[in-house]
Scaffold this motif. Sequence first.
Motif, PDB file in Angstrom:
ATOM      1  N   MET A 231     -14.096 129.016  71.411  1.00  0.00           N
ATOM      2  CA  MET A 231     -12.857 129.014  72.180  1.00  0.00           C
ATOM      3  C   MET A 231     -12.796 130.246  73.083  1.00  0.00           C
ATOM      4  N   LEU A 232     -12.150 130.061  74.228  1.00  0.00           N
ATOM      5  CA  LEU A 232     -11.897 131.144  75.171  1.00  0.00           C
ATOM      6  C   LEU A 232     -10.393 131.231  75.362  1.00  0.00           C
ATOM      7  N   HIS A 233      -9.804 132.377  74.985  1.00  0.00           N
ATOM      8  CA  HIS A 233      -8.361 132.585  75.079  1.00  0.00           C
ATOM      9  C   HIS A 233      -8.048 133.524  76.237  1.00  0.00           C
ATOM     10  N   VAL A 234      -6.912 133.292  76.887  1.00  0.00           N
ATOM     11  CA  VAL A 234      -6.539 134.136  78.021  1.00  0.00           C
ATOM     12  C   VAL A 234      -5.050 134.447  77.986  1.00  0.00           C
ATOM     13  N   LYS A 235      -4.724 135.675  78.374  1.00  0.00           N
ATOM     14  CA  LYS A 235      -3.354 136.083  78.672  1.00  0.00           C
ATOM     15  C   LYS A 235      -3.279 136.285  80.184  1.00  0.00           C
ATOM     16  N   TYR A 236      -2.455 135.491  80.856  1.00  0.00           N
ATOM     17  CA  TYR A 236      -2.358 135.596  82.299  1.00  0.00           C
ATOM     18  C   TYR A 236      -1.526 136.808  82.711  1.00  0.00           C
ATOM     19  N   GLY A 237      -1.584 137.120  83.971  1.00  0.00           N
ATOM     20  CA  GLY A 237      -0.900 138.286  84.515  1.00  0.00           C
ATOM     21  C   GLY A 237      -1.877 139.060  85.365  1.00  0.00           C
ATOM     22  N   ARG A 238      -3.012 139.385  84.775  1.00  0.00           N
ATOM     23  CA  ARG A 238      -4.072 140.078  85.514  1.00  0.00           C
ATOM     24  C   ARG A 238      -5.220 139.130  85.844  1.00  0.00           C
ATOM     25  N   ILE A 239      -5.226 137.956  85.236  1.00  0.00           N
ATOM     26  CA  ILE A 239      -6.283 136.967  85.441  1.00  0.00           C
ATOM     27  C   ILE A 239      -5.740 135.819  86.269  1.00  0.00           C
ATOM     28  N   HIS A 240      -6.492 135.399  87.284  1.00  0.00           N
ATOM     29  CA  HIS A 240      -6.070 134.287  88.125  1.00  0.00           C
ATOM     30  C   HIS A 240      -6.405 132.971  87.413  1.00  0.00           C
ATOM     31  N   PRO A 241      -5.397 132.161  87.077  1.00  0.00           N
ATOM     32  CA  PRO A 241      -5.644 130.952  86.285  1.00  0.00           C
ATOM     33  C   PRO A 241      -6.656 130.001  86.906  1.00  0.00           C
ATOM     34  N   GLU A 242      -6.551 129.760  88.198  1.00  0.00           N
ATOM     35  CA  GLU A 242      -7.437 128.789  88.823  1.00  0.00           C
ATOM     36  C   GLU A 242      -8.875 129.295  88.865  1.00  0.00           C
ATOM     37  N   ARG A 243      -9.054 130.584  89.066  1.00  0.00           N
ATOM     38  CA  ARG A 243     -10.421 131.131  89.072  1.00  0.00           C
ATOM     39  C   ARG A 243     -11.057 130.994  87.690  1.00  0.00           C
ATOM     40  N   LEU A 244     -10.288 131.262  86.644  1.00  0.00           N
ATOM     41  CA  LEU A 244     -10.831 131.105  85.301  1.00  0.00           C
ATOM     42  C   LEU A 244     -11.167 129.649  85.016  1.00  0.00           C
ATOM     43  N   ARG A 245     -10.271 128.745  85.382  1.00  0.00           N
ATOM     44  CA  ARG A 245     -10.541 127.323  85.162  1.00  0.00           C
ATOM     45  C   ARG A 245     -11.811 126.889  85.867  1.00  0.00           C
ATOM     46  N   MET A 246     -11.998 127.358  87.094  1.00  0.00           N
ATOM     47  CA  MET A 246     -13.184 126.998  87.874  1.00  0.00           C
ATOM     48  C   MET A 246     -14.452 127.526  87.219  1.00  0.00           C
ATOM     49  N   MET A 247     -14.410 128.754  86.709  1.00  0.00           N
ATOM     50  CA  MET A 247     -15.597 129.349  86.092  1.00  0.00           C
ATOM     51  C   MET A 247     -15.917 128.708  84.747  1.00  0.00           C
ATOM     52  N   VAL A 248     -14.898 128.353  83.987  1.00  0.00           N
ATOM     53  CA  VAL A 248     -15.138 127.618  82.734  1.00  0.00           C
ATOM     54  C   VAL A 248     -15.827 126.297  83.041  1.00  0.00           C
ATOM     55  N   SER A 249     -15.352 125.606  84.050  1.00  0.00           N
ATOM     56  CA  SER A 249     -15.949 124.326  84.428  1.00  0.00           C
ATOM     57  C   SER A 249     -17.385 124.502  84.911  1.00  0.00           C
ATOM     58  N   LEU A 250     -17.646 125.625  85.568  1.00  0.00           N
ATOM     59  CA  LEU A 250     -18.982 125.889  86.113  1.00  0.00           C
ATOM     60  C   LEU A 250     -20.038 125.982  85.017  1.00  0.00           C
ATOM     61  N   VAL A 251     -19.677 126.577  83.873  1.00  0.00           N
ATOM     62  CA  VAL A 251     -20.675 126.806  82.826  1.00  0.00           C
ATOM     63  C   VAL A 251     -20.668 125.732  81.734  1.00  0.00           C
ATOM     64  N   GLN A 252     -19.734 124.769  81.819  1.00  0.00           N
ATOM     65  CA  GLN A 252     -19.655 123.725  80.801  1.00  0.00           C
ATOM     66  C   GLN A 252     -20.455 122.492  81.223  1.00  0.00           C
ATOM     67  N   SER A 253     -20.957 121.779  80.238  1.00  0.00           N
ATOM     68  CA  SER A 253     -21.635 120.508  80.498  1.00  0.00           C
ATOM     69  C   SER A 253     -20.638 119.479  81.015  1.00  0.00           C
ATOM     70  N   THR A 254     -21.105 118.608  81.918  1.00  0.00           N
ATOM     71  CA  THR A 254     -20.278 117.488  82.358  1.00  0.00           C
ATOM     72  C   THR A 254     -20.386 116.305  81.404  1.00  0.00           C
ATOM     73  N   SER A 255     -21.227 116.437  80.376  1.00  0.00           N
ATOM     74  CA  SER A 255     -21.344 115.410  79.330  1.00  0.00           C
ATOM     75  C   SER A 255     -21.074 116.064  77.972  1.00  0.00           C
ATOM     76  N   PRO A 256     -19.834 116.469  77.732  1.00  0.00           N
ATOM     77  CA  PRO A 256     -19.540 117.200  76.502  1.00  0.00           C
ATOM     78  C   PRO A 256     -19.705 116.337  75.255  1.00  0.00           C
ATOM     79  N   ASN A 257     -20.161 116.969  74.188  1.00  0.00           N
ATOM     80  CA  ASN A 257     -20.292 116.284  72.910  1.00  0.00           C
ATOM     81  C   ASN A 257     -18.933 116.279  72.227  1.00  0.00           C
ATOM     82  N   TYR A 258     -18.395 115.093  72.024  1.00  0.00           N
ATOM     83  CA  TYR A 258     -17.044 115.003  71.484  1.00  0.00           C
ATOM     84  C   TYR A 258     -16.971 115.338  70.007  1.00  0.00           C
ATOM     85  N   LEU A 259     -18.069 115.260  69.282  1.00  0.00           N
ATOM     86  CA  LEU A 259     -18.045 115.722  67.898  1.00  0.00           C
ATOM     87  C   LEU A 259     -17.804 117.228  67.853  1.00  0.00           C
ATOM     88  N   LEU A 260     -18.385 117.956  68.801  1.00  0.00           N
ATOM     89  CA  LEU A 260     -18.147 119.398  68.881  1.00  0.00           C
ATOM     90  C   LEU A 260     -16.687 119.672  69.265  1.00  0.00           C
TER      91      LEU A 260
END
Length: 478
Positions: A231-260
């Motif tokens: 899990m990746l947890h965030v407290k907003y205020g100093r972090i830009h939400p959309e930039r974090l969402r974009m970077m999480v998507s960048l490093v994640q598989s587009t075929s996620p294992n649903y058992l995981l």
Amino acid sequence: MPLLQAMRQYADSGVVGFHTPGHKQGKGVYSSLRDLVTPLGWKMEVSLMDELDDLHEPTMCIKEAQDLAADLYGADATYFIINGTTGAIQAMVLAALRPGEKIIVPRNAHRSIIGGIMLSGAIPIFIQPEIDAELGIAMGIATETVDKAITAHPDAKAVLIINPTYYGVASDLQAIATLVHDNNMLLLVDEAHGPHLKFNVSLPLQALDAGADIVAQSTHKIIGSMTQSSMLHVKYGRIHPERLRMMVSLVQSTSPNYLLLGSLDAARMQMAESGPQLIGRAVDLANWIRREITQIKGLYCFGMERLHQSGAYALDVTKITVTVRDLGISGACAEHILRHKYKIQCELSDVYNVLFIISLGDSEVEARILVNALQNLAASQQHNRQRFTQPMALPKIPRQRLAPREALFSDTAVQPFDTSEGCVAGEVITFYPPGIPVICPGEEITKEIINYIRAMQKIGLKIVGPQDVTLKMIKIIK
């Protein structure tokens, strides 16, 4: 458990699937593999159905599951990560930094952090953790060390802290958070070994509660999700939400294992229902094991008495570090004996120690088996009571001649490792576990580093990273 329930409903719906994965809910799986997962498990090993939501744009069951996790841990948002905490850490670094920006980071950083720095194009400013020479391990980072680094590099964008360390040692994270934020920097925390801290007051304070901006946790390492789920947890205020969402998507598989993914949902539910009880039991069990080990001649298991030193503010007692040097053997030797003679597998070994993790999955039965094995190990080494001493100290942080990303994409040549002094490393050299780099791409190879690595090889520690793992040859920058 909204995500797990949605998976179960799809499996029970009777739908005939003409979609990926190719095993078609287990019907096409090779027989030797089929037995490893239940028939229901195979039926639930699907992805990207409408009712199962989209990990990259969640609006239904995944969003609800992540929101429940955020509520449990006290985050503004939580992301489920299915390629390990490596993915979480890389997303964290990418969200916080742009190419050329500085990040202050401990030298005992896991190689996933170095990978994130390479991907981001950031410039690492390494700081040295406190070293306990008697134990031969890196402790936490002293607040004064962070202060000095910030003073020397006021233009740094972020500070990354490993808290707790692999050995369970925590820094004074609240003081560090105040210092970092007072200097308009971000605080990123590699809390891979801390997803359980929230649930017992005798454990170190979890990073979110201490003031961290982004926190990466290995849910699978300490509590009940499947390997590779974090899990990746965030407290907003100093972090830009959309930039974090974009970077999480960048490093994640587009075929996620649903058992995981489902296992993260279940692990969150387990902690919400019984977290204090389960973690409390693990703490009590670990305390009993520690007391028993202290009575075994030749062994030492450090505890709260070690917290007087700089960089050691608190301790996760569920990490059992057993120092075996008074038996006259190395930690690597002790690991080998325990595994092959007593059928005990530790988490890791180093020069002087073996490390055991006590979790919610352990009971009095396993605790007694471990203590008995350590008693037998100590008794079997009675003839060898000369203290094992490895005179090699950790080498100094080498000079950085190229930024890690620049080095990564530079042309390389091959050089005999023993004659590589003065060359610029073209690859990372790490002893694993614990995965801490001895040298990173772009750094100058010193004689001290060569000697240290050769000494660690003789002890039997495993090298990960270089193309030639024997290190007869090393890649250098042309």
